[in-house]
Design a protein around this motif. Structure first.
Motif, short mmCIF file in Angstrom:
data_model
loop_
_atom_site.label_atom_id
_atom_site.label_comp_id
_atom_site.label_asym_id
_atom_site.label_seq_id
_atom_site.Cartn_x
_atom_site.Cartn_y
_atom_site.Cartn_z
N VAL A 1 96.61 65.60 19.93
CA VAL A 1 95.56 64.79 19.29
C VAL A 1 96.13 63.99 18.11
O VAL A 1 95.73 62.85 17.88
CB VAL A 1 94.36 65.67 18.89
CG1 VAL A 1 93.36 64.89 18.04
CG2 VAL A 1 93.67 66.23 20.13
N VAL A 2 97.08 64.60 17.39
CA VAL A 2 97.73 63.87 16.29
C VAL A 2 98.40 62.61 16.84
O VAL A 2 98.23 61.50 16.32
CB VAL A 2 98.75 64.77 15.55
CG1 VAL A 2 99.69 63.94 14.68
CG2 VAL A 2 98.02 65.81 14.71
N ASP A 3 99.14 62.77 17.95
CA ASP A 3 99.82 61.61 18.56
C ASP A 3 98.80 60.54 18.96
O ASP A 3 99.01 59.35 18.75
CB ASP A 3 100.62 62.05 19.78
CG ASP A 3 101.87 62.83 19.39
OD1 ASP A 3 102.27 62.75 18.20
OD2 ASP A 3 102.44 63.51 20.25
N GLU A 4 97.73 61.01 19.54
CA GLU A 4 96.68 60.10 20.02
C GLU A 4 96.07 59.31 18.84
O GLU A 4 95.93 58.09 18.88
CB GLU A 4 95.60 60.96 20.68
CG GLU A 4 94.58 60.26 21.50
CD GLU A 4 93.58 61.29 22.02
OE1 GLU A 4 93.67 61.62 23.20
OE2 GLU A 4 92.73 61.76 21.23
N LEU A 5 95.73 60.03 17.77
CA LEU A 5 95.10 59.38 16.61
C LEU A 5 96.10 58.49 15.88
O LEU A 5 95.73 57.46 15.32
CB LEU A 5 94.51 60.43 15.66
CG LEU A 5 93.36 61.26 16.23
CD1 LEU A 5 92.93 62.33 15.24
CD2 LEU A 5 92.17 60.38 16.60
N ARG A 6 97.36 58.89 15.88
CA ARG A 6 98.40 58.06 15.25
C ARG A 6 98.50 56.71 15.97
O ARG A 6 98.74 55.69 15.33
CB ARG A 6 99.75 58.79 15.31
CG ARG A 6 99.88 59.88 14.26
CD ARG A 6 100.44 59.29 12.98
NE ARG A 6 100.49 60.28 11.90
CZ ARG A 6 100.98 60.02 10.69
NH1 ARG A 6 101.45 58.81 10.40
NH2 ARG A 6 100.97 60.93 9.77
N GLY B 1 96.36 54.36 14.60
CA GLY B 1 96.63 54.01 13.21
C GLY B 1 96.08 55.01 12.21
O GLY B 1 96.12 54.75 11.00
N ARG B 2 95.59 56.15 12.68
CA ARG B 2 95.07 57.15 11.73
C ARG B 2 96.24 57.99 11.21
O ARG B 2 97.07 58.45 11.99
CB ARG B 2 94.04 58.06 12.43
CG ARG B 2 92.91 57.29 13.12
CD ARG B 2 91.66 57.30 12.29
NE ARG B 2 91.22 58.66 12.02
CZ ARG B 2 90.43 59.39 12.83
NH1 ARG B 2 89.99 58.87 13.96
NH2 ARG B 2 90.06 60.60 12.48
N ARG B 3 96.28 58.20 9.92
CA ARG B 3 97.41 58.93 9.33
C ARG B 3 97.07 60.42 9.26
O ARG B 3 96.57 60.92 8.26
CB ARG B 3 97.77 58.33 7.98
CG ARG B 3 98.47 56.99 8.20
CD ARG B 3 98.50 56.15 6.97
NE ARG B 3 99.41 56.69 5.97
CZ ARG B 3 99.69 56.05 4.83
NH1 ARG B 3 99.15 54.87 4.58
NH2 ARG B 3 100.50 56.59 3.96
N PHE C 1 89.31 66.36 13.04
CA PHE C 1 89.87 65.23 12.29
C PHE C 1 88.78 64.26 11.82
O PHE C 1 88.89 63.70 10.73
CB PHE C 1 90.93 64.51 13.14
CG PHE C 1 92.27 65.20 13.12
CD1 PHE C 1 93.03 65.24 11.95
CD2 PHE C 1 92.78 65.82 14.25
CE1 PHE C 1 94.27 65.89 11.92
CE2 PHE C 1 94.01 66.47 14.23
CZ PHE C 1 94.75 66.50 13.06
N SER C 2 87.75 64.08 12.65
CA SER C 2 86.64 63.20 12.23
C SER C 2 85.95 63.78 11.00
O SER C 2 85.60 63.06 10.06
CB SER C 2 85.59 63.05 13.33
OG SER C 2 86.19 62.64 14.51
#
Lengths: 295, 433
Positions: free
Chosen positions: B298-303, B306-308, B410-411
């Motif tokens: 999910v980190v990769d997806e959100l990155r 553009g989400r840090r 994360f949201s």
């Protein structure tokens, strides 16, 4: 009053989780049939189970039930019975539960002669975890932890219960349904500790690893090997465990003969009676008899 | 027994032309059993419990097939399994066992005896929920219940890490500065029963890495007879406990040293924790075990959007690498700590409590020089306000955690940062209520 056994069965939990050919479903029905024929009120029966295949029986039973931890069904049942001697307390255990991890509780429940009915499904191995040897696995048997033959002898549970002082000790097989119902019924009526050992097939592990043929053949073998001692019983009349031969020599095959029927019948006063006697004496010496009676 | 032989055959890590091969497909339990075969402890005592059973089962087939010279004892309960392991270790043997859930709970008394007697036992723990009600699936309540028993705890994200941790655990436990038992945790079913392609080491490399075990003192040394665990009242008990605490402190550098050595033989690098895309992150999750894989995804997806965001996955839970972990998290705006067990303190799960305590300790700067080393009070985020921390209890009794759940975490963190409103500190993720 005789009731339909289905009154005690939670049909919403069906189908049973046990493997095809397992004896546990038959033992379950015999137990419920025994409840029904005695007309037991569901609210006045407590079924205590341990862990293992037979330990899952509480999923299907509509009485009070407690699912305990592995080997501790009798310890939990002892607590229930000590506080409420008026209830019918039944402990359901397999051989892993009763004869192995919980062996200490078993001998002490028998010694204490507390009014619990133990129905032990003995399939000579740990079924739930994949067919490891247990405390009743006969010497020479192949199990998943003894692929070249078991190096130890198994317990004869009936002799063990007898030696420890149980009032009522009986053995039957999963095949002998009518005898099983009769023996469980009688055990339920016994005020002291009562144990019914049921020789039960495990075609999935024990039978397969020891080349005992199909489930059908394993059931037939239970039928053929059983020798009933009759129903009269008698002091210290014991027999041979399903896994053992009459002689002391360890052998590589299960017993040729399974001695069934009532093997021990004693009239020792049960724990509740003796304990209330002690209480009465203590209260009398302490001058509190009136208090006890008032309670 | 054809099935057992086939199974055992899979443990022969040989490639084409008989060369030791790296890559095999194994379940987590098979990988751990393989590591145990390669370690070849002197004694293994065990009792079956789902989902650990496979490990010892496979190991018993290695014993039966003569592939290891281990004394294998099948006992009548986990209490006896740990007791026999303690006896063997006290007698100078390299001893192992493995368990799960209620098995670990039944060992409780003996866990403390193993640690208090300073016996370097290694035990894989296949994490499973504790009864009641009975449940066989994964959560971390078993190992977390033993977190104060002075056992070192290494946690695994997948079968590869479980395999690598078991091998390293032997060296850590037996290090003369440490002499403490180690449990290697892996998630029940999710890791223990799922197949993974992993790199395994040749037998001789593992044997060489773990070396042979020569304890300074043991029961069976007639030249220097000793007594283990006799009565120790207010005269010396406290000093012995203090020494245990010191051993746990000494374990931290040893764990790093062993990881460095392990990197040279395996090429795989392990730290106290894995900081994933954390350098420039604003928010992150902290999570143990297999759920870290979901978080990573999910980190990769959100990155990509553009989400840090980032992830911190502890590998070492005991000793708790609090100061380093606080340094790594200090620059963030908000952190969600995910716990797969509840402490029922009403203040959140165990990982949350310790993470928050570490952040607080860093912020107030009360750690003395000896405790903290050079990292305290400097580095990124120094002087900034603490990250807001929230806790999510998830996955109890094997409740699945999927990328959707992780996105929701994360949201929530994004909302916390935006509004400055923390909301409920302790949250339950994916539960019906």
């Amino acid at each position: 009053m005789s009731l339909d056994y289905r009154r005690y069965l939670d049909e919403t939990a069906l189908p049973l989780m046990w493997c095809p050919g397992c004896g546990d479903g038959t033992i379950l029905k015999a137990l419920l049939e025994a409840f029904a024929s005695l007309g037991l009120e569901r609210e006045r029966v407590v079924v205590v189970t341990g862990i293992g295949c037979w330990g899952k029986a509480d999923d299907y039973i509509r009485t009070n039930a407690i699912h305990g931890t592995h080997g501790r069904a009798l310890a939990v049942a002892t607590g229930v019975k000590a506080y409420r001697p008026d209830l019918t307390v039944v402990a359901l255990m397999g051989d892993g539960d009763c004869a192995t991890i919980g062996g200490n509780h078993f001998i002490h429940a028998a010694r204490r002669n507390i009014g619990i009915t133990a129905v032990v499904s003995n399939n000579l191995n740990y079924g739930m975890t994949g067919g490891q040897f247990s405390g009743t696995t006969p010497a020479g048997s192949k199990t998943s932890t003894s692929p070249y033959g078991h190096a130890e002898d198994g317990f004869d549970l009936c002799r063990l219960a007898d030696a420890a002082g149980a009032n009522f000790v009986a053995r039957t097989t999963a095949y002998h349904y009518r005898q099983m119902v009769r023996l469980i019924k009688e055990a339920l009526l016994e005020p002291g500790f009562a144990m019914v050992e049921v020789a039960s097939p495990c075609p999935t592990y024990y039978g397969r690893l020891n080349r005992q043929g199909s489930a059908r053949e394993m059931w037939r073998s239970l039928k053929d090997r059983a020798r009933s001692v009759g129903e009269e019983g008698g002091e210290a009349r014991t027999g041979v465990a399903p896994g053992q031969r009459p002689d002391e020599e360890p052998r590589s095959k299960p017993a040729d003969v399974i001695v069934t029927g009532v093997l021990v019948r004693r009239t020792r006063p049960d724990f509740a009676a003796r304990y209330s006697d002690v209480c009465r004496r203590a209260m009398k010496e302490g001058g509190g008899e009136a208090q006890l009676d008032a309670r | 027994m054809a099935q057992t032989e086939t199974k055992a055959g899979r443990f022969t890590a040989r490639g084409p032309k008989g060369r030791p091969a790296g890559r095999v497909a194994l379940t987590g339990n098979e990988a751990v059993a393989l590591a145990m075969r390669q370690i070849e402890p002197d004694v293994v005592a065990a009792y079956p419990i789902t989902p650990q059973t496979d490990i010892v089962q496979y190991f018993s087939s290695f014993v039966a097939d003569g592939r290891v010279a281990t004394e294998f004892v099948t006992v009548e309960s986990e209490h006896s399994a740990m007791s026999a392991t303690v006896g063997a270790a006290a007698a100078g043997a390299r001893a192992m066992t493995a368990t799960s859930a209620n098995g670990l709970a039944l060992m409780w008394e003996v866990l403390y005896i193993a640690a208090g007697s300073r016996l370097p036992i290694v035990m894989p723990v296949v994490n499973r929920a504790l009864s009641a009600p009975i449940n066989i699936h994964c959560d971390h309540s078993d190992a977390m219940g033993a977190r104060d028993s002075a056992w070192i705890q290494l946690w695994s994200e997948d079968a590869q890490e479980a395999y690598d941790n078991v091998i390293q655990a032997v060296r850590i436990a037996e290090h003369p500065d440490v002499h403490l038992p180690v449990m290697v945790c892996l998630d029940g079913f999710i890791i223990s029963h799922a197949l993974m392609n992993l790199e395994v080491l040749p037998d001789e490399v593992v044997k060489d890495f773990v070396g042979s075990y020569r304890p300074d003192s043991s029961l069976l040394d007639p030249e220097r007879p000793i007594t283990v665990g006799p009565l120790d009242l207010y005269d010396f008990y406290f000093e012995h406990k203090r020494q245990q605490a010191e051993a746990m402190r000494a374990a931290a550098p040893v764990i790093r040293e062993v990881a460095e050595d392990y990197e040279t033989v395996s090429g795989r690098r392990y730290g106290d924790f894995d900081a994933y895309r954390l350098e420039d992150a604003h928010t992150a999750v902290v999570v143990l075990g297999s759920a870290a894989g979901t978080a990573r995804f999910v980190v990769d997806e959100l990155r990509r959007d553009g989400r840090r965001v980032g992830l911190l996955k502890p590998r070492v839970f005991r000793p708790f690498p609090g100061l380093e972990l606080a340094d790594a998290l200090a620059g963030l705006d908000a952190v969600a700590v995910l716990d797969r067990s509840d402490s029922f303190s009403t203040m959140g799960g165990p990982l949350f409590a310790e993470t928050r305590a570490a952040l607080y300790q860093r912020a107030v700067g009360r750690a003395n020089r000896k405790d903290s080393g050079p990292s305290s009070g400097s580095g990124p985020g120094n002087g900034r306000p603490l990250p807001i921390t929230v806790n999510f209890i998830y996955g109890l009794g094997g409740r699945d955690i999927d990328p959707g759940d992780m996105r929701a975490v994360f949201s929530r963190l994004a909302r916390v940062v935006e509004t400055g409103d923390t909301g409920d500190v302790v949250n339950y993720l994916g539960v019906r209520e």
